[in-house]
Design an enzyme around this catalytic site. Structure first.
Site, PDB file in Angstrom:
ATOM      1  N   ASP A 130      60.772  53.155 -68.584  1.00  0.00           N
ATOM      2  CA  ASP A 130      59.582  53.017 -69.441  1.00  0.00           C
ATOM      3  C   ASP A 130      58.436  52.366 -68.658  1.00  0.00           C
ATOM      4  O   ASP A 130      57.286  52.815 -68.706  1.00  0.00           O
ATOM      5  CB  ASP A 130      59.968  52.182 -70.671  1.00  0.00           C
ATOM      6  CG  ASP A 130      58.924  52.225 -71.780  1.00  0.00           C
ATOM      7  OD1 ASP A 130      58.067  53.119 -71.759  1.00  0.00           O
ATOM      8  OD2 ASP A 130      58.975  51.351 -72.671  1.00  0.00           O
ATOM      9  N   ARG A 151      44.826  63.236 -75.702  1.00  0.00           N
ATOM     10  CA  ARG A 151      45.331  61.853 -75.614  1.00  0.00           C
ATOM     11  C   ARG A 151      46.786  61.801 -75.160  1.00  0.00           C
ATOM     12  O   ARG A 151      47.347  60.718 -75.020  1.00  0.00           O
ATOM     13  CB  ARG A 151      45.176  61.180 -76.983  1.00  0.00           C
ATOM     14  CG  ARG A 151      43.703  60.939 -77.370  1.00  0.00           C
ATOM     15  CD  ARG A 151      43.616  60.496 -78.833  1.00  0.00           C
ATOM     16  NE  ARG A 151      44.394  59.304 -79.059  1.00  0.00           N
ATOM     17  CZ  ARG A 151      45.068  59.050 -80.200  1.00  0.00           C
ATOM     18  NH1 ARG A 151      45.034  59.894 -81.212  1.00  0.00           N
ATOM     19  NH2 ARG A 151      45.756  57.942 -80.331  1.00  0.00           N
ATOM     20  N   LYS A 152      47.418  62.950 -74.964  1.00  0.00           N
ATOM     21  CA  LYS A 152      48.848  62.967 -74.605  1.00  0.00           C
ATOM     22  C   LYS A 152      49.035  63.029 -73.090  1.00  0.00           C
ATOM     23  O   LYS A 152      48.465  63.892 -72.420  1.00  0.00           O
ATOM     24  CB  LYS A 152      49.553  64.163 -75.251  1.00  0.00           C
ATOM     25  CG  LYS A 152      49.656  64.024 -76.755  1.00  0.00           C
ATOM     26  CD  LYS A 152      50.386  65.200 -77.367  1.00  0.00           C
ATOM     27  CE  LYS A 152      49.408  66.067 -78.126  1.00  0.00           C
ATOM     28  NZ  LYS A 152      50.018  67.140 -78.908  1.00  0.00           N
TER      29      LYS A 152
HETATM   30  C1  LIG Z   1      46.679  43.679 -72.073  1.00  0.00           C
HETATM   31  C2  LIG Z   1      46.584  45.119 -71.729  1.00  0.00           C
HETATM   32  C3  LIG Z   1      46.846  45.429 -70.272  1.00  0.00           C
HETATM   33  C4  LIG Z   1      47.460  46.757 -70.188  1.00  0.00           C
HETATM   34  C5  LIG Z   1      47.984  46.950 -68.858  1.00  0.00           C
HETATM   35  C6  LIG Z   1      48.977  48.068 -68.864  1.00  0.00           C
HETATM   36  C7  LIG Z   1      49.529  48.189 -67.529  1.00  0.00           C
HETATM   37  C8  LIG Z   1      50.585  48.945 -67.221  1.00  0.00           C
HETATM   38  C9  LIG Z   1      51.375  49.691 -68.143  1.00  0.00           C
HETATM   39  C10 LIG Z   1      52.752  49.131 -68.112  1.00  0.00           C
HETATM   40  C11 LIG Z   1      53.670  50.035 -68.789  1.00  0.00           C
HETATM   41  C12 LIG Z   1      54.355  49.369 -69.888  1.00  0.00           C
HETATM   42  C13 LIG Z   1      55.307  50.358 -70.476  1.00  0.00           C
HETATM   43  C14 LIG Z   1      55.762  49.878 -71.775  1.00  0.00           C
HETATM   44  C15 LIG Z   1      55.085  50.670 -72.856  1.00  0.00           C
HETATM   45  C16 LIG Z   1      55.818  50.495 -74.128  1.00  0.00           C
HETATM   46  O1  LIG Z   1      56.984  50.288 -74.152  1.00  0.00           O
HETATM   47  S1  LIG Z   1      54.952  50.671 -75.560  1.00  0.00           S
HETATM   48  C17 LIG Z   1      56.120  50.121 -76.785  1.00  0.00           C
HETATM   49  C18 LIG Z   1      56.862  51.237 -77.449  1.00  0.00           C
HETATM   50  N1  LIG Z   1      55.977  52.112 -78.142  1.00  0.00           N
HETATM   51  C19 LIG Z   1      55.519  51.841 -79.370  1.00  0.00           C
HETATM   52  O2  LIG Z   1      55.807  50.856 -79.991  1.00  0.00           O
HETATM   53  C20 LIG Z   1      54.559  52.866 -79.942  1.00  0.00           C
HETATM   54  C21 LIG Z   1      54.689  53.024 -81.445  1.00  0.00           C
HETATM   55  N2  LIG Z   1      53.889  54.173 -81.871  1.00  0.00           N
HETATM   56  C22 LIG Z   1      52.583  54.033 -82.154  1.00  0.00           C
HETATM   57  O3  LIG Z   1      52.041  52.938 -82.163  1.00  0.00           O
HETATM   58  C23 LIG Z   1      51.822  55.285 -82.427  1.00  0.00           C
HETATM   59  O4  LIG Z   1      52.685  56.292 -82.872  1.00  0.00           O
HETATM   60  C24 LIG Z   1      51.042  55.791 -81.174  1.00  0.00           C
HETATM   61  C25 LIG Z   1      50.021  54.728 -80.753  1.00  0.00           C
HETATM   62  C26 LIG Z   1      51.991  56.114 -80.003  1.00  0.00           C
HETATM   63  C27 LIG Z   1      50.293  57.060 -81.543  1.00  0.00           C
HETATM   64  O5  LIG Z   1      49.587  56.816 -82.723  1.00  0.00           O
HETATM   65  P1  LIG Z   1      48.094  57.379 -82.908  1.00  0.00           P
HETATM   66  O6  LIG Z   1      47.165  56.803 -81.924  1.00  0.00           O
HETATM   67  O7  LIG Z   1      47.761  57.195 -84.337  1.00  0.00           O
HETATM   68  O8  LIG Z   1      48.235  58.910 -82.557  1.00  0.00           O
HETATM   69  P2  LIG Z   1      48.717  60.137 -83.461  1.00  0.00           P
HETATM   70  O9  LIG Z   1      47.501  60.699 -84.119  1.00  0.00           O
HETATM   71  O10 LIG Z   1      49.873  59.774 -84.298  1.00  0.00           O
HETATM   72  O11 LIG Z   1      49.246  61.143 -82.327  1.00  0.00           O
HETATM   73  C28 LIG Z   1      48.353  61.692 -81.355  1.00  0.00           C
HETATM   74  C29 LIG Z   1      48.969  62.988 -80.878  1.00  0.00           C
HETATM   75  O12 LIG Z   1      50.237  62.679 -80.247  1.00  0.00           O
HETATM   76  C30 LIG Z   1      51.317  63.355 -80.941  1.00  0.00           C
HETATM   77  N3  LIG Z   1      52.470  62.447 -81.004  1.00  0.00           N
HETATM   78  C31 LIG Z   1      52.470  61.160 -81.387  1.00  0.00           C
HETATM   79  N4  LIG Z   1      53.714  60.646 -81.303  1.00  0.00           N
HETATM   80  C32 LIG Z   1      54.511  61.649 -80.879  1.00  0.00           C
HETATM   81  C33 LIG Z   1      55.917  61.751 -80.603  1.00  0.00           C
HETATM   82  N5  LIG Z   1      56.702  60.698 -80.753  1.00  0.00           N
HETATM   83  N6  LIG Z   1      56.385  62.926 -80.183  1.00  0.00           N
HETATM   84  C34 LIG Z   1      55.567  64.010 -80.009  1.00  0.00           C
HETATM   85  N7  LIG Z   1      54.217  63.977 -80.248  1.00  0.00           N
HETATM   86  C35 LIG Z   1      53.716  62.819 -80.679  1.00  0.00           C
HETATM   87  C36 LIG Z   1      50.770  63.633 -82.330  1.00  0.00           C
HETATM   88  O13 LIG Z   1      51.429  64.715 -82.924  1.00  0.00           O
HETATM   89  C37 LIG Z   1      49.311  63.945 -82.037  1.00  0.00           C
HETATM   90  O14 LIG Z   1      49.234  65.244 -81.518  1.00  0.00           O
HETATM   91  P3  LIG Z   1      48.066  66.255 -81.930  1.00  0.00           P
HETATM   92  O15 LIG Z   1      46.774  65.564 -81.540  1.00  0.00           O
HETATM   93  O16 LIG Z   1      48.175  66.457 -83.410  1.00  0.00           O
HETATM   94  O17 LIG Z   1      48.337  67.499 -81.133  1.00  0.00           O
END
Ligand SMILES: CCCCCC/C=C\CCCCCCCC(=O)SCCNC(=O)CCNC(=O)[C@H](O)C(C)(C)COP(=O)(O)OP(=O)(O)OC[C@H]1O[C@@H](n2cnc3c(N)ncnc32)[C@H](O)[C@@H]1OP(=O)(O)O
Length: 229
Positions: A149, A194-195
């Site tokens: 991740d 956004r994906k």
């Molecule tokens: C202090 C900041 C400094 C930052 C520095 C970062 C530096 C480095 C990075 C380090 C990496 C760290 C890695 C760790 C990351 C994580 O672990 S994150 C924690 C786990 N994840 C979550 O908790 C996320 C929970 N989910 C959400 O909050 C939301 O679902 C979302 C934010 C992911 C998306 O929500 P939203 O913004 O409302 O988008 P949507 O409209 O729902 O979706 C947009 C399009 O994406 C498609 N989609 C969404 N989810 C999925 C899925 N699971 N599978 C397939 N598709 C998905 C959705 O259908 C939309 O598509 P279309 O636009 O309709 O085509």
């Protein structure tokens, strides 16, 4: 492997079972903003060799070493909160730590990441410490998932800015021996709106063993939508 690992940890002055020595010094600013993606005495020869090899590749600018801290810098957190969080979620941030950096030195995740923005790759050289055990002698699947991740997340972040993991799909092909070093190799596949799609594999240092394969979908956060509890 475990015996060599325990020997290296004794040289750190943090014997197994007594991790307090490292934790005591954590409260000082110096340790909070210390760059942990640099060699320390717990690093094995394998991890050192990979580090040295890639530091050489950084000389022509094609690869970059990514520094790594236990806490994000306050101004970054502020920016993130302003853009994406409800004000009610701002509590407790000053005590927050990056999960993969929250274990004592040598006992958990020892790693360094390198990126190549032209090839759209992020590599993570990872030594898995003795406190990451799942099945006896092997690494816990959740610990492997954490580093997949983090590495794929970093790859997505470099392409898309602030992202969150929406989907992570992992096939565990072969167990990872505790205290070994592996290479987490991530590649940006495509960006669609956004994906952000990233794929990844985890292999042994000699590349002969495929430990895991994964794909991740990351979504670029939308400043018009606030993250909810
Ligand atoms: C202090 C900041 C400094 C930052 C520095 C970062 C530096 C480095 C990075 C380090 C990496 C760290 C890695 C760790 C990351 C994580 O672990 S994150 C924690 C786990 N994840 C979550 O908790 C996320 C929970 N989910 C959400 O909050 C939301 O679902 C979302 C934010 C992911 C998306 O929500 P939203 O913004 O409302 O988008 P949507 O409209 O729902 O979706 C947009 C399009 O994406 C498609 N989609 C969404 N989810 C999925 C899925 N699971 N599978 C397939 N598709 C998905 C959705 O259908 C939309 O598509 P279309 O636009 O309709 O085509």
């Amino acid at each position: 492997m475990l015996r060599t690992c325990a020997k290296r940890l004794r040289t750190l002055g943090s014997p197994l079972g007594q991790p307090g020595a490292q934790r005591r010094s954590f409260s000082s600013e110096k340790f909070i903003h210390k760059d942990y993606a640099l060699p320390n005495p717990s690093w094995s020869k394998d991890l050192r060799l990979l580090f040295d090899q890639f530091m050489k590749k950084c000389e022509d600018g094609s690869w970059k070493r990514l520094p790594s801290y236990r806490q994000n810098f306050p101004e970054k957190i502020q920016e993130f909160q302003t853009l994406y969080l409800d004000s009610s979620l701002a509590k407790g941030e000053q005590h927050a730590q990056q999960f993969p950096r929250s274990l004592d030195v040598g006992l958990g995740f020892e790693y360094v990441m390198f990126c190549n923005d032209v090839e759209r790759k992020v590599l993570c050289f990872l030594q898995v410490g003795p406190h990451l055990q799942g099945t006896p002698g092997f690494v816990h699947g959740g610990a492997i998932a954490t580093m997949i991740d983090s590495t794929t997340g970093m790859c997505a972040f470099r392409a898309g800015g602030i992202v969150m993991t929406a989907n992570l799909n992992i096939n565990f092909r072969s167990p990872i021996p505790l205290c070994s070093v592996v290479v987490v190799d991530s590649q940006l596949d495509k960006v669609e709106g956004r994906k952000v799609f990233v794929s990844c594999n985890v292999r042994s240092v000699d590349k002969k063993t495929l430990h895991s394969e994964a794909t991740g979908l990351f979504i670029k956060l939308d400043p018009d939508k606030s993250l909810k509890k």
